[in-house]
Design a protein around this motif. Structure first.
Motif, PDB file in Angstrom:
ATOM      1  N   LEU A 123       0.814  -1.210   0.000  1.00  0.00           N
ATOM      2  CA  LEU A 123       0.000   0.000   0.000  1.00  0.00           C
ATOM      3  C   LEU A 123       0.853   1.269   0.000  1.00  0.00           C
ATOM      4  O   LEU A 123       0.371   2.347  -0.369  1.00  0.00           O
ATOM      5  CB  LEU A 123      -0.961  -0.003   1.187  1.00  0.00           C
ATOM      6  N   ASN A 124       2.096   1.155   0.411  1.00  0.00           N
ATOM      7  CA  ASN A 124       2.999   2.305   0.375  1.00  0.00           C
ATOM      8  C   ASN A 124       3.560   2.558  -1.021  1.00  0.00           C
ATOM      9  O   ASN A 124       4.146   3.613  -1.275  1.00  0.00           O
ATOM     10  CB  ASN A 124       4.161   2.117   1.363  1.00  0.00           C
ATOM     11  N   GLU A 125       3.389   1.586  -1.916  1.00  0.00           N
ATOM     12  CA  GLU A 125       3.871   1.741  -3.286  1.00  0.00           C
ATOM     13  C   GLU A 125       2.867   2.527  -4.132  1.00  0.00           C
ATOM     14  O   GLU A 125       1.693   2.618  -3.782  1.00  0.00           O
ATOM     15  CB  GLU A 125       4.115   0.366  -3.922  1.00  0.00           C
ATOM     16  N   HIS A 126       3.358   3.027  -5.245  1.00  0.00           N
ATOM     17  CA  HIS A 126       2.490   3.780  -6.157  1.00  0.00           C
ATOM     18  C   HIS A 126       1.927   2.835  -7.215  1.00  0.00           C
ATOM     19  O   HIS A 126       2.640   2.432  -8.130  1.00  0.00           O
ATOM     20  CB  HIS A 126       3.283   4.908  -6.830  1.00  0.00           C
ATOM     21  N   PHE A 127       0.669   2.489  -7.086  1.00  0.00           N
ATOM     22  CA  PHE A 127      -0.040   1.707  -8.100  1.00  0.00           C
ATOM     23  C   PHE A 127      -0.925   2.654  -8.907  1.00  0.00           C
ATOM     24  O   PHE A 127      -1.260   3.753  -8.468  1.00  0.00           O
ATOM     25  CB  PHE A 127      -0.884   0.615  -7.454  1.00  0.00           C
ATOM     26  N   ASP A 128      -1.325   2.195 -10.085  1.00  0.00           N
ATOM     27  CA  ASP A 128      -2.203   2.999 -10.929  1.00  0.00           C
ATOM     28  C   ASP A 128      -3.676   2.728 -10.630  1.00  0.00           C
ATOM     29  O   ASP A 128      -4.543   3.530 -10.993  1.00  0.00           O
ATOM     30  CB  ASP A 128      -1.912   2.721 -12.407  1.00  0.00           C
ATOM     31  N   TYR A 129      -3.949   1.590  -9.982  1.00  0.00           N
ATOM     32  CA  TYR A 129      -5.315   1.266  -9.571  1.00  0.00           C
ATOM     33  C   TYR A 129      -5.220   0.237  -8.452  1.00  0.00           C
ATOM     34  O   TYR A 129      -4.338  -0.630  -8.467  1.00  0.00           O
ATOM     35  CB  TYR A 129      -6.139   0.700 -10.730  1.00  0.00           C
ATOM     36  N   ILE A 130      -6.116   0.351  -7.469  1.00  0.00           N
ATOM     37  CA  ILE A 130      -6.177  -0.636  -6.382  1.00  0.00           C
ATOM     38  C   ILE A 130      -7.584  -1.196  -6.319  1.00  0.00           C
ATOM     39  O   ILE A 130      -8.572  -0.454  -6.280  1.00  0.00           O
ATOM     40  CB  ILE A 130      -5.799  -0.021  -5.020  1.00  0.00           C
ATOM     41  N   PHE A 131      -7.672  -2.528  -6.307  1.00  0.00           N
ATOM     42  CA  PHE A 131      -8.944  -3.239  -6.193  1.00  0.00           C
ATOM     43  C   PHE A 131      -8.892  -4.038  -4.898  1.00  0.00           C
ATOM     44  O   PHE A 131      -8.079  -4.953  -4.751  1.00  0.00           O
ATOM     45  CB  PHE A 131      -9.134  -4.163  -7.392  1.00  0.00           C
ATOM     46  N   PHE A 132      -9.763  -3.696  -3.965  1.00  0.00           N
ATOM     47  CA  PHE A 132      -9.737  -4.332  -2.646  1.00  0.00           C
ATOM     48  C   PHE A 132     -11.081  -4.958  -2.311  1.00  0.00           C
ATOM     49  O   PHE A 132     -12.131  -4.337  -2.481  1.00  0.00           O
ATOM     50  CB  PHE A 132      -9.387  -3.296  -1.568  1.00  0.00           C
ATOM     51  N   THR A 133     -11.046  -6.180  -1.818  1.00  0.00           N
ATOM     52  CA  THR A 133     -12.237  -6.839  -1.281  1.00  0.00           C
ATOM     53  C   THR A 133     -11.931  -7.240   0.161  1.00  0.00           C
ATOM     54  O   THR A 133     -10.926  -7.902   0.424  1.00  0.00           O
ATOM     55  CB  THR A 133     -12.601  -8.100  -2.083  1.00  0.00           C
ATOM     56  N   GLY A 134     -12.789  -6.825   1.091  1.00  0.00           N
ATOM     57  CA  GLY A 134     -12.551  -7.170   2.494  1.00  0.00           C
ATOM     58  C   GLY A 134     -13.427  -6.346   3.414  1.00  0.00           C
ATOM     59  O   GLY A 134     -14.519  -5.907   3.045  1.00  0.00           O
ATOM     60  N   SER A 135     -12.928  -6.113   4.604  1.00  0.00           N
ATOM     61  CA  SER A 135     -13.715  -5.436   5.641  1.00  0.00           C
ATOM     62  C   SER A 135     -13.697  -3.923   5.459  1.00  0.00           C
ATOM     63  O   SER A 135     -12.815  -3.355   4.805  1.00  0.00           O
ATOM     64  CB  SER A 135     -13.154  -5.782   7.020  1.00  0.00           C
ATOM     65  N   GLN A 136     -14.665  -3.276   6.086  1.00  0.00           N
ATOM     66  CA  GLN A 136     -14.731  -1.817   6.029  1.00  0.00           C
ATOM     67  C   GLN A 136     -13.528  -1.177   6.708  1.00  0.00           C
ATOM     68  O   GLN A 136     -12.993  -0.166   6.222  1.00  0.00           O
ATOM     69  CB  GLN A 136     -16.032  -1.336   6.683  1.00  0.00           C
ATOM     70  N   ALA A 137     -13.074  -1.775   7.811  1.00  0.00           N
ATOM     71  CA  ALA A 137     -11.940  -1.207   8.548  1.00  0.00           C
ATOM     72  C   ALA A 137     -10.685  -1.181   7.678  1.00  0.00           C
ATOM     73  O   ALA A 137      -9.984  -0.164   7.600  1.00  0.00           O
ATOM     74  CB  ALA A 137     -11.687  -2.010   9.823  1.00  0.00           C
TER      75      ALA A 137
END
Length: 459
Positions: free
Chosen positions: A179-193
């Motif tokens: 998460l500290n890296e620079h991505f062009d898009y992030i797709f996350f599935t999981g908890s609200q927290a």
């Protein structure tokens, strides 16, 4: 994997993407076919991994995970050429000697972070969409499902150069490094927290995100519902994967006049589908780990149990359980259950039900059982939620023809089919202006006739 190794992975993928290697449509098709062949080849190992992690039967593993991934690949292979084509749009009269079009372009290097409850499906389904759109991808499966994470890693290594697609395993430290890296898009599935943390990190680089979260998805049973069929389909959706499904009916909210009959039918269906002793069945699943087992079991108020309630702590199994006479103030209604515990609440009018549902955070799904079209229309129009079904549960996410995603606290963005391709695609708006004519009216100095012409063209 340490910070340096992760930084190197992202850097190498960015170089690979910038080389243009992923832009060719035929290369994307070849990659999807290779992935499909590898999944089919490794199906026995996938089944075994899901059995080890979650106690899933082979049938459930294919129905809810492997088969859905293969279906998404087939859909993309059929439509990718159409999806990736430039789309010509209408050109304004003032620019009549031009072509206006939208050009689908991949974002670049994407990060896909997946959960443990459907560890194969929720890792590879978004990957299929990302590959079809022309991106490179770093996959980060959950540390809570290690057997499935390992077979996913083997499949990806079998198919792809790590500059194109690679898997990073591990836990929180690896998540933080990624998460500290620079991505062009992030797709996350999981908890609200965790979703909030993902969004916070993404904001540093202004990285766009899709968040597939969850929430307390209601299952409304209206007084005209076919109660026997409703009970059958509610039991299927609620206890699938031992309730560890983001779109499972979290609670049943039924008209007070039909509650007793509904609960009676639900009891019959649990026994019919799971037998008198569910914990003794070889194909009955388990809770992912001790922490989640304890959390779910502590939500069971033994004074309100009307079915089930027993557990095998050493096997991490909890019976399909029904709680009656539950109120919105009870502990089981203060958090997403994510387990095989079904609270039953009642309402006296549909307007009351709508008010109560809308007073809570928007859920990922909403289910309605009714024979009254007007009631169904009222609920689907007035309640806020991600998606859902009328007279069924779960199945709305099993089609590539509709996007699947959350709304508000249950997430943002969607995927599956065309929506999945669009999620990992930036559409460039382009005007191709011809050179044989150059109207002078837009240039300084402006004169009266310029003003008359501009009003003529832009009305």
């Amino acid at each position: 994997m340490n910070e340096y190794e992760i930084k190197n992975i992202v850097s190498n993928q960015r170089k690979y993407f910038l080389s243009g290697a992923t832009l060719d449509i035929n290369a994307r098709v070849s990659a999807l076919k290779k992935l499909k062949d590898s999944i089919i080849k490794h199906e026995p190992e996938i089944n075994e991994a899901l059995k080890q992690d979650l106690g899933k039967s082979n049938f459930e593993s294919y129905m809810c995970e492997t088969g859905l991934v293969l279906s998404e690949i087939s859909y993309m292979l059929k439509h990718i050429h159409s999806f990736a084509r430039e789309k010509t749009v209408r050109t304004p009269l003032a620019q009549f000697h031009s072509r206006s079009y939208k050009k689908p372009s991949p974002y670049g290097v994407v990060l896909i972070m997946s959960p443990w409850n459907y560890p194969f499906l929720l890792t590879l389904d978004p990957l299929v969409d990302a590959i079809a759109a022309g991106n490179t991808a770093v996959l980060k499966p959950s540390a809570y499902s290690p057997y499935t994470s390992e077979i996913v890693r083997r499949i990806i290594c079998d198919c792809f150069d790590e500059r194109f697609v690679t898997v990073v395993t591990g836990g929180r430290s690896e998540n933080t490094c990624l998460l500290n890296e620079h991505f062009d898009y992030i797709f996350f599935t999981g908890s609200q927290a965790v979703g909030r943390e993902v969004m916070r990190h993404a904001s540093v680089h202004l990285t766009p995100v899709t968040l597939e979260l969850g929430g307390k998805s209601p299952c409304i049973v209206e007084k005209t519902a076919n109660l026997k069929l409703a009970a059958r389909r509610i039991v299927f959706g609620k206890y699938l994967n031992c309730g560890q499904t983001c779109v499972a009916p979290d609670y049943v909210y039924c008209d007070r006049s039909v509650k007793e009959r509904l609960v009676k039918e639900i009891k019959k269906q649990i026994q019919k589908q799971y037998g008198k002793q569910p914990l003794e069945r070889n194909d009955y699943g388990k809770i992912i780990n001790q922490k989640h087992f304890d959390r779910i079991f502590n939500l069971i108020d033994e004074n309100k149990v009307v079915w089930g309630g027993k557990a095998n702590r050493s096997a991490l199994q909890i019976e399909p359980t029904v709680l009656d006479k539950v109120t919105f103030g009870d502990a089981v209604m203060q958090e997403e259950i994510f387990g095989p515990v079904m609270p039953v609440l009642t309402y006296d009018s549909l307007d009351e039900a709508i008010r109560n549902i809308n007073s809570m955070p928007h859920p990922l799904a909403l289910y309605i059982f009714t024979s009254d079209k007007a009631a169904a229309g009222k609920l689907t129009s007035q309640c806020g939620y991600g998606g859902g079904c009328i007279n069924d549960t779960i199945i709305h996410l099993a089609t590539s023809e509709m996007g699947f995603g959350g709304f508000g606290p249950s997430g943002m963005g969607s995927y599956h089919g065309k929506d999945g391709f669009d999620t990992f695609t930036h559409y460039k708006s382009i005007v191709d202006k011809k050179t044989w004519l150059d109207l002078p009216m837009r240039y300084q100095p402006y004169k009266k006739w310029n003003e008359r012409l501009i009003h003529l063209f832009l009305k």
